[in-house]
Design a protein around this motif. Sequence first.
Motif, PDB file in Angstrom:
ATOM      1  N   GLY A  82      59.143   0.398  53.451  1.00  0.00           N
ATOM      2  CA  GLY A  82      60.021   0.606  52.282  1.00  0.00           C
ATOM      3  C   GLY A  82      61.299   1.335  52.664  1.00  0.00           C
ATOM      4  O   GLY A  82      62.397   0.965  52.231  1.00  0.00           O
ATOM      5  N   GLN A  83      61.139   2.376  53.526  1.00  0.00           N
ATOM      6  CA  GLN A  83      62.323   3.134  53.956  1.00  0.00           C
ATOM      7  C   GLN A  83      63.260   2.225  54.746  1.00  0.00           C
ATOM      8  O   GLN A  83      64.473   2.248  54.579  1.00  0.00           O
ATOM      9  CB  GLN A  83      61.899   4.310  54.848  1.00  0.00           C
ATOM     10  N   LYS A  84      62.662   1.405  55.631  1.00  0.00           N
ATOM     11  CA  LYS A  84      63.480   0.537  56.501  1.00  0.00           C
ATOM     12  C   LYS A  84      64.269  -0.449  55.637  1.00  0.00           C
ATOM     13  O   LYS A  84      65.463  -0.706  55.876  1.00  0.00           O
ATOM     14  CB  LYS A  84      62.560  -0.202  57.479  1.00  0.00           C
ATOM     15  N   ASN A  85      63.626  -0.971  54.600  1.00  0.00           N
ATOM     16  CA  ASN A  85      64.293  -1.956  53.732  1.00  0.00           C
ATOM     17  C   ASN A  85      65.384  -1.314  52.880  1.00  0.00           C
ATOM     18  O   ASN A  85      66.354  -1.961  52.498  1.00  0.00           O
ATOM     19  CB  ASN A  85      63.265  -2.636  52.807  1.00  0.00           C
ATOM     20  N   GLN A  86      65.187   0.010  52.611  1.00  0.00           N
ATOM     21  CA  GLN A  86      66.155   0.727  51.773  1.00  0.00           C
ATOM     22  C   GLN A  86      67.430   1.041  52.567  1.00  0.00           C
ATOM     23  O   GLN A  86      68.540   1.021  52.034  1.00  0.00           O
ATOM     24  CB  GLN A  86      65.450   2.028  51.332  1.00  0.00           C
ATOM     25  N   LEU A  87      67.237   1.356  53.877  1.00  0.00           N
ATOM     26  CA  LEU A  87      68.366   1.811  54.704  1.00  0.00           C
ATOM     27  C   LEU A  87      68.985   0.623  55.446  1.00  0.00           C
ATOM     28  O   LEU A  87      69.045   0.573  56.672  1.00  0.00           O
ATOM     29  CB  LEU A  87      67.876   2.895  55.686  1.00  0.00           C
ATOM     30  N   THR A  88      69.468  -0.352  54.686  1.00  0.00           N
ATOM     31  CA  THR A  88      70.021  -1.565  55.296  1.00  0.00           C
ATOM     32  C   THR A  88      71.522  -1.409  55.505  1.00  0.00           C
ATOM     33  O   THR A  88      72.164  -0.516  54.921  1.00  0.00           O
ATOM     34  CB  THR A  88      69.787  -2.784  54.372  1.00  0.00           C
ATOM     35  N   GLU A  89      72.072  -2.276  56.310  1.00  0.00           N
ATOM     36  CA  GLU A  89      73.499  -2.225  56.638  1.00  0.00           C
ATOM     37  C   GLU A  89      74.331  -2.215  55.361  1.00  0.00           C
ATOM     38  O   GLU A  89      74.066  -2.985  54.429  1.00  0.00           O
ATOM     39  CB  GLU A  89      73.869  -3.443  57.486  1.00  0.00           C
TER      40      GLU A  89
END
Length: 691
Positions: free
Chosen positions: A100-107
């Motif tokens: 979830g964090q990875k998907n939130q911190l997108t380019e």
Amino acid sequence: MTSLGDIEVTRLKGVGAALADKLAKLGIQSIQDLLFHLPYRYEDRTRIIPMGSLRVGDVAVVEGEVMKTDVVMGRRRSMQVTLRDDSGFLVMRFFHFSAGQKNQLTEGARVRCFGEVRPGRAGYEFYHPEYQVNPPPMPSAEQATLTPVYPLTEGIQQPRVRALCQQALGYLDRFPIKDWLPPELLADYQLPGITEAVRLVHSPPASAPVPLLVEGRHPAQQRLVMEELLAHQLSLLQVRQQIQAREALPLLPGGDLIERFLDQLPFKLTGAQRQVVADVRQDLSQPIPMLRLVQGDVGSGKTVVAALAALQAIGAGAQVALMAPTEILAEQHYQNFQAWLEPLGIRLAWLSGKVKGRQREEALAQVADGSAAVVIGTHALFQEDVQFHRLALVIVDEQHRFGVHQRLALREKGVGGTLAPHQLIMTATPIPRTLAMSAYADLDTSVIDELPPGRKAIETIALPDSRRDDVVERVRSACREGRQAYWVCTLVEESEALQCQAAEVTAAELAERLPDLKVGLVHGRLKASEKAAVMEDFKSGDSDLLVATTVIEVGVDVPNASLIIIENPERLGLAQLHQLRGRVGRGEQASFCVLLYHPPLSANGKSRLQALRDSQDGFFIAEKDLEIRGPGEVLGTRQTGMMQFRLADFERDKGWIEPVREMAPSLMEHPKRVEALIRRWLGERVRYGEV
């Protein structure tokens, strides 16, 4: 009427059984407990700092756009999020992260984060920063407030504690905190009420003066500091009250034991010793248990004062117990008392953990039937199976190694189990006055502030360990001239095994380099009998050089030893170095202490060694030690929980010690207030050390 102390923390939104268990580890069970879980510092998150102006160690808020997010496989798998603003870029690194964090911190995502700048593989990094995606605008300067930082336990993060404390503040309108301090007291010191103080400390308004809050000097913080120091003071006065609630046997001086003892001494008592002896004699003759701390610098003659107190008790037909924290120190006392008291026809018994079998049975029998008038040993003296015949005086050496709970336990050992023994507590660690007033509020204090005539000043020299060969030569020439020397090994590791190993290696090396000298070795892992044999050899002059760990810190008395080398002195506290130095300078000849340090010394290390070179006065040195290391270290009580304040800082707040000491006795007349204040600040560990 319901109070905040009655409302369980589970009433707060988001606090289930699992979180309640974690909060319980911090001593938090009610809303009131949570409100007294106070921030110990603040962070200034009111300004966004350009990334290009950051330096390693800065703690700052930055805001920028995510350039890229990668999961990298180094020694540990981590997520690396690169942010940039107009001035530069920064990496946020997470070792624990979710999909979830990875998907939130997108380019392209906008992120504001707060953390400490560290050097990293890709430039400056924040490890596990607090962050917000698409953050709201920053508050204006008029609205900006400081962010509190709370003590944590495993499994609870700062944002969670902050949110819970903010929720708890909502209860204050309906349930104000009970103020246990008299209003006139608060008016005298211009301090706010308790509810107002607690609210401000958790949630400082934008108008609050930032420097005062950061330094802990805001009136709201000082109101809480004063109350915390007062609770500690009251808890110790309560200990005193509990001990003195029992009567003691009045020990009226009788017979000629004291005169005969003084006649056989090869020296006259100093004025300071005579004054302390008079204090003790007066206390012992009362039906209230004496509670007296005798402080004296190394070599000031506390043991003679203890012997005179013991003789007063024996002259009144009572028994005396003397307890020391280590076998070496207890044994030293046993030898001194034997030499002084046996010629007067007084029998002594020796009890330590290492005394076993028939020897122990015989000693126990002599203690129980009263044929041994003086019993000396370690804390083994207070085990269940030790029954005293008529114990009326307990002498405790180096009290700060024992907890207050042991003082309370001594009550049970008095005459017939109903009379409390008098307690004489001695320490060779000079304690700064402010600290003694706070840490030993349950004791009356006497100070032996005069050294016996003829004690030589000790010349103290600091040398880098690159000069070790010169120091070894110095030992050789001192011993050739018929004198003796100590070589003290210290290690930063707490492990006793490693300390002993270092001492063994040093002893072997010195024996090889000084083949014409006899080298002894003493450390904590030797059996008591082996230790005693080595010490006896050194005392009698059969060995020239004694290599030791810091077990020789107190009580060892060899007048012919005139040189002590202390390795790595930068690793020890000033008071301990002063104690070690006091092993020499006990005879006629000039004495020297060599501090063999490992460069480079920190500024702190330099100032400590300088203080030791500048002064022989234990009280000056203790004041310096307190400034540098804080009270828990000076008293050797880091592990006992004593002096571990939530908000008070001993050095910053010592101006409160005197006023608090004056306030406490009148408050003791209101037991309900006293109980409430102690419970509020000390919680379940209501007595220091009773944990």
